[in-house]
Design a protein around this motif. Structure first.
Motif, PDB file in Angstrom:
ATOM      1  N   LEU A  77      31.945  -8.351 -19.108  1.00 15.74           N
ATOM      2  CA  LEU A  77      32.823  -9.373 -19.680  1.00 15.74           C
ATOM      3  C   LEU A  77      34.233  -9.210 -19.131  1.00 15.74           C
ATOM      4  N   ASP A  78      34.679  -7.979 -19.100  1.00 15.14           N
ATOM      5  CA  ASP A  78      36.018  -7.686 -18.611  1.00 15.14           C
ATOM      6  C   ASP A  78      36.155  -8.083 -17.145  1.00 15.14           C
ATOM      7  N   ALA A  79      35.148  -7.726 -16.363  1.00 15.29           N
ATOM      8  CA  ALA A  79      35.207  -7.996 -14.924  1.00 15.29           C
ATOM      9  C   ALA A  79      35.281  -9.495 -14.650  1.00 15.29           C
ATOM     10  N   PHE A  80      34.425 -10.253 -15.318  1.00 12.61           N
ATOM     11  CA  PHE A  80      34.418 -11.682 -15.034  1.00 12.61           C
ATOM     12  C   PHE A  80      35.593 -12.392 -15.689  1.00 12.61           C
ATOM     13  N   ALA A  81      36.005 -11.910 -16.869  1.00 11.88           N
ATOM     14  CA  ALA A  81      37.098 -12.588 -17.553  1.00 11.88           C
ATOM     15  C   ALA A  81      38.417 -12.387 -16.833  1.00 11.88           C
ATOM     16  N   SER A  82      38.598 -11.216 -16.242  1.00 11.89           N
ATOM     17  CA  SER A  82      39.910 -10.940 -15.656  1.00 11.89           C
ATOM     18  C   SER A  82      40.048 -11.533 -14.261  1.00 11.89           C
ATOM     19  N   LEU A  83      39.021 -12.225 -13.808  1.00 14.61           N
ATOM     20  CA  LEU A  83      39.125 -12.842 -12.489  1.00 14.61           C
ATOM     21  C   LEU A  83      39.859 -14.167 -12.614  1.00 14.61           C
ATOM     22  N   PRO A  84      40.891 -14.360 -11.856  1.00 12.35           N
ATOM     23  CA  PRO A  84      41.581 -15.644 -11.892  1.00 12.35           C
ATOM     24  C   PRO A  84      40.724 -16.718 -11.223  1.00 12.35           C
ATOM     25  N   ALA A  85      41.024 -17.972 -11.508  1.00 12.41           N
ATOM     26  CA  ALA A  85      40.276 -19.065 -10.877  1.00 12.41           C
ATOM     27  C   ALA A  85      40.406 -18.948  -9.366  1.00 12.41           C
ATOM     28  N   PRO A  86      39.290 -18.839  -8.672  1.00 10.25           N
ATOM     29  CA  PRO A  86      39.346 -18.517  -7.246  1.00 10.25           C
ATOM     30  C   PRO A  86      39.493 -19.761  -6.371  1.00 10.25           C
ATOM     31  N   ASP A  87      40.692 -20.332  -6.322  1.00  5.49           N
ATOM     32  CA  ASP A  87      40.897 -21.508  -5.469  1.00  5.49           C
ATOM     33  C   ASP A  87      40.999 -21.098  -4.009  1.00  5.49           C
ATOM     34  N   ASP A  88      41.267 -19.830  -3.799  1.00  6.91           N
ATOM     35  CA  ASP A  88      41.589 -19.394  -2.445  1.00  6.91           C
ATOM     36  C   ASP A  88      40.352 -19.117  -1.607  1.00  6.91           C
ATOM     37  N   ARG A  89      39.170 -19.256  -2.204  1.00  4.32           N
ATOM     38  CA  ARG A  89      37.998 -18.893  -1.427  1.00  4.32           C
ATOM     39  C   ARG A  89      37.154 -20.112  -1.095  1.00  4.32           C
ATOM     40  N   PRO A  90      37.028 -20.416   0.174  1.00  9.23           N
ATOM     41  CA  PRO A  90      36.240 -21.588   0.553  1.00  9.23           C
ATOM     42  C   PRO A  90      34.762 -21.419   0.178  1.00  9.23           C
ATOM     43  N   SER A  91      34.256 -20.192   0.208  1.00 14.06           N
ATOM     44  CA  SER A  91      32.839 -19.985  -0.060  1.00 14.06           C
ATOM     45  C   SER A  91      32.581 -19.749  -1.546  1.00 14.06           C
ATOM     46  N   PHE A  92      33.539 -20.140  -2.371  1.00 14.49           N
ATOM     47  CA  PHE A  92      33.420 -19.956  -3.808  1.00 14.49           C
ATOM     48  C   PHE A  92      32.150 -20.636  -4.319  1.00 14.49           C
ATOM     49  N   ASP A  93      31.352 -19.834  -5.021  1.00 11.71           N
ATOM     50  CA  ASP A  93      30.096 -20.366  -5.539  1.00 11.71           C
ATOM     51  C   ASP A  93      30.147 -20.306  -7.064  1.00 11.71           C
ATOM     52  N   PRO A  94      30.405 -21.451  -7.706  1.00 12.13           N
ATOM     53  CA  PRO A  94      30.611 -21.415  -9.158  1.00 12.13           C
ATOM     54  C   PRO A  94      29.376 -20.917  -9.896  1.00 12.13           C
ATOM     55  N   GLU A  95      28.213 -21.128  -9.305  1.00 11.33           N
ATOM     56  CA  GLU A  95      27.004 -20.697  -9.997  1.00 11.33           C
ATOM     57  C   GLU A  95      26.947 -19.176 -10.072  1.00 11.33           C
ATOM     58  N   LEU A  96      27.400 -18.533  -9.001  1.00 11.01           N
ATOM     59  CA  LEU A  96      27.322 -17.068  -8.951  1.00 11.01           C
ATOM     60  C   LEU A  96      28.553 -16.384  -9.523  1.00 11.01           C
ATOM     61  N   ASP A  97      29.679 -17.062  -9.447  1.00 14.16           N
ATOM     62  CA  ASP A  97      30.919 -16.354  -9.707  1.00 14.16           C
ATOM     63  C   ASP A  97      31.447 -16.506 -11.124  1.00 14.16           C
ATOM     64  N   GLN A  98      30.736 -17.240 -11.954  1.00  9.29           N
ATOM     65  CA  GLN A  98      31.193 -17.375 -13.327  1.00  9.29           C
ATOM     66  C   GLN A  98      30.029 -17.189 -14.281  1.00  9.29           C
ATOM     67  N   LEU A  99      30.350 -16.727 -15.467  1.00 13.55           N
ATOM     68  CA  LEU A  99      29.328 -16.617 -16.493  1.00 13.55           C
ATOM     69  C   LEU A  99      29.308 -17.929 -17.275  1.00 13.55           C
ATOM     70  N   THR A 100      28.116 -18.347 -17.688  1.00 13.33           N
ATOM     71  CA  THR A 100      28.041 -19.526 -18.551  1.00 13.33           C
ATOM     72  C   THR A 100      28.487 -19.124 -19.946  1.00 13.33           C
ATOM     73  N   ALA A 101      28.799 -20.141 -20.761  1.00 17.64           N
ATOM     74  CA  ALA A 101      29.241 -19.870 -22.132  1.00 17.64           C
ATOM     75  C   ALA A 101      28.157 -19.102 -22.882  1.00 17.64           C
ATOM     76  N   ARG A 102      26.892 -19.467 -22.638  1.00 19.00           N
ATOM     77  CA  ARG A 102      25.792 -18.812 -23.330  1.00 19.00           C
ATOM     78  C   ARG A 102      25.683 -17.344 -22.918  1.00 19.00           C
ATOM     79  N   GLU A 103      25.822 -17.094 -21.611  1.00 20.32           N
ATOM     80  CA  GLU A 103      25.745 -15.719 -21.131  1.00 20.32           C
ATOM     81  C   GLU A 103      26.860 -14.867 -21.748  1.00 20.32           C
ATOM     82  N   ARG A 104      28.019 -15.486 -21.840  1.00 20.88           N
ATOM     83  CA  ARG A 104      29.129 -14.752 -22.453  1.00 20.88           C
ATOM     84  C   ARG A 104      28.828 -14.422 -23.916  1.00 20.88           C
TER      85      ARG A 104
END
Lengths: 221, 387
Positions: free
Chosen positions: A139-166
């Motif tokens: 939770l800490d690892a994913f929560a403390s990540l800022p919104a990654p606008d800087d990465r072209p290969s940003f994959d929202p499916e992999l890089d964020q937890l869903t509300a349910r998972e949280r």
């Protein structure tokens, strides 16, 4: 959660403390089949290659390197061998490193014998085992990540937890068992397993460099 | 320098004889550029920064050139060919003298009285041997000079110069190096000793005290376990979080620090393990101080009354609020049946939270365990200072 077969899971214990290895061995009792022990990275890798156990109980800290070295070395050749990290360490960076290398779960050494047996069986069955502490780290690892606008290969499916998972992770961090989580959220235990495995997959596959950097930053403060 | 320096020097002396003095230049250059054992920068690196030394070297070199020119005017033919190796050697040696890794002042002081320094550090026989070698070399060099200055065999003349220089190096070289090494070794030893003393005092205050207490209470396993657990936490906080033992009540308390404090306190006083997990972190203001106080009360209650093997404590810091959950799988209770004079839950937890604008909910039933959820809004909308 159902056992794939009636045979006991074959287990190798990797820890540099002989006393701890024999303690774990006696706690596991007759419920699993302990086929070997190793005390360092190199012996562990060769022993696992020989025995091909179902589950390796792996200390996060080993004299010849982190437990993740064992995981990476073995998984290259034997992806079917599963790892459960077992550690006295509270340092999140070490735990995350082992999980990202491919371990299926993390429990602390204070775990009771019954819970450990249960965790070994789950890992043997291919499930993920999240202790409250690991849930907190994630939770800490994913929560403390800022919104990654800087990465072209940003994959929202992999890089964020869903509300349910949280939600699931929060309940695990609060000390709920998978069954209790299921009851609390009105879902099946199987669905809880699915969510947890999905979180594990994200943790392992996400290429966000922030995730790897998170641990280092945390240690600085 | 892996080889015995004396062997290297002897080899170089022989080489000097055959290379018209340029081997001596190479030796001095190597001296400048090769770092010594125990030191990681070559002398040359320091020499570059030593402006005064450079000036001295240049001055000595130019003086030498003047002398050489003067000699040349008196028609001594061999001098011109000697000039360059001689000049380079002298300049190089000046830089070595001034910048050997030892403290500069020590080097300078000792340079003024080299023989006295020699006497203080070496056995007389070794000095005598080297002095004899040096004198032989010097005399040999001068003899070669004198005997061959009319000859056209420049090789011999250069060899003479080289012999003289080699004499100087043989006499003083080992001594310079030894002084430099001694000083470096001594400084490293002192730093290590200071670190060890610091470590020893911390280990004494924490681990050794606890071990002493454990020995005294060897017949009370429960207490021994508590002591060992509390000590383990403290040691781990020191090793992994850099939090020195005994500094738990830090001035700037954070939520995670507060949770850890509750955990240690309850484990030490009540002997029930607390599994504490914190997500995010921020500093504690008055509101969050009340939240932590309520959480502490809830945890102590669980330890005292629930009979559970373990208590779970989970704190999450979010931008808008901080939530804290205290959960046990103990015997639980019927909230409606709590006697009116028992103020713990009503006053210490609910009242404390309500006064600060927070809320507390209790979920429990006999046989079902207890979970107390506490939520406190964060008054100032600062971003959480994640660790």
């Amino acid at each position: 959660m159902t056992m794939p077969n009636v045979s006991k899971p074959r287990v190798i214990i990797v820890d540099d403390h002989g006393l701890f290895r024999s303690g774990v061995r006696s706690e596991l009792g007759g419920e699993v089949d302990v086929v070997g022990e190793a005390d360092d990275v190199q012996p562990a890798v060769s022993l696992i290659g020989e025995c091909l156990p179902d589950v390796v109980l792996l200390d996060v800290h080993l004299p010849g390197g982190g437990g993740q070295m064992v995981v990476s070395a073995v998984r290259a050749e034997h992806p079917e061998v599963r790892f459960l990290a077992l550690s006295a360490s509270d340092a999140p960076e070490d735990v995350i490193a082992v999980i990202r290398a491919g371990a299926r779960g993390y429990v602390t050494k204070t775990i009771s014998g019954d819970d450990l047996i249960d965790a070994v069986r789950r890992v043997a069955a291919g499930d993920a085992v999240f202790s409250p502490r690991l849930a907190g780290f994630v939770l800490d690892a994913f929560a403390s990540l800022p919104a990654p606008d800087d990465r072209p290969s940003f994959d929202p499916e992999l890089d964020q937890l869903t509300a349910r998972e949280r939600e699931v992770l929060r309940l695990i961090a609060r000390g709920y068992t998978y069954k209790e989580v299921a009851r609390e959220l009105y879902i099946s235990a199987k669905t809880v397993e699915t969510h947890v495995s999905s979180v594990l997959r994200k943790l392992q596959l996400s290429t966000r460099h922030q995730l790897t950097r998170w641990a280092a930053e945390r240690r600085l403060t | 320098m892996g080889l015995d320096p004396t062997v290297v020097r002897l080899g170089l002396m022989v080489a000097t004889l055959f290379t018209a003095g340029y081997a001596a230049v190479a030796y001095v250059a190597a001296w400048l550029l090769v770092p010594m054992a125990g030191s990681d920068t070559p002398i040359a690196a320091k020499a570059k920064a030593d402006r005064r030394g450079l000036a001295v070297a240049a001055a000595l070199g130019s003086l030498l050139i003047l002398i050489l020119i003067a000699v040349t005017t008196f028609n001594v033919p061999f001098v011109g060919s000697l000039a360059s190796p001689l000049f380079l050697c002298i300049a190089g040696l000046v830089m070595v003298w001034r910048n050997a890794p030892a403290a500069e002042r020590a080097t300078l002081r000792d340079l003024t009285e080299p023989l006295e320094g020699l006497a203080g550090h070496r056995s007389w026989s070794a000095i005598m041997v080297r002095a004899v070698i040096a004198v032989v070399l010097a005399v040999g060099g001068v003899a070669v000079f004198v005997s061959t200055h009319r000859s056209l065999l420049l090789l011999h003349q250069l060899a003479g110069v080289a012999l003289v220089l080699a004499a100087v190096v043989v006499l003083f070289g080992p001594w310079w190096i030894r002084i430099a090494r001694d000083l470096v070794t001594e400084r490293q030893a002192r730093i290590r000793a200071e670190e060890r003393a610091e470590m020893a005092s911390r280990v004494h205050d924490s681990v050794l005290q606890t071990l002493a207490m454990i020995q005294r209470r060897a017949d009370q396993p429960q207490q021994v376990v508590q002591l060992a657990r509390a000590q383990e936490r403290e040691l781990r906080a020191w090793l992994f979080d850099g939090q020195a033992p005994g500094s738990l009540d830090g001035q700037d308390m954070t939520v995670s620090g507060g949770v850890r404090q509750i955990q240690q306190e309850v484990e030490a006083k009540h002997g029930v393990p607390v599994e504490a997990v914190t997500v995010g972190d921020c500093e504690v203001n008055d509101d969050l101080g009340a939240l932590l106080a309520a959480a502490r009360e809830a945890t102590v209650n669980a330890a005292k009354w629930s009979g559970a093997d373990v208590i779970s404590l989970f704190a999450e810091v979010e931008p808008g609020e901080v939530s804290l959950y205290v959960r046990d799988r103990g015997r639980g209770f019927d909230p409606a049946a709590v006697p009116g004079d028992r103020k713990g839950l009503a006053e210490s937890i609910r009242g404390r939270m309500a006064r600060r604008g927070g809320s507390a909910t209790v979920r429990t039933a006999p046989g079902q365990g207890t979970e107390i959820s506490l939520t406190m809004p964060r008054a100032s909308e600062r971003q959480p200072s994640r660790g």
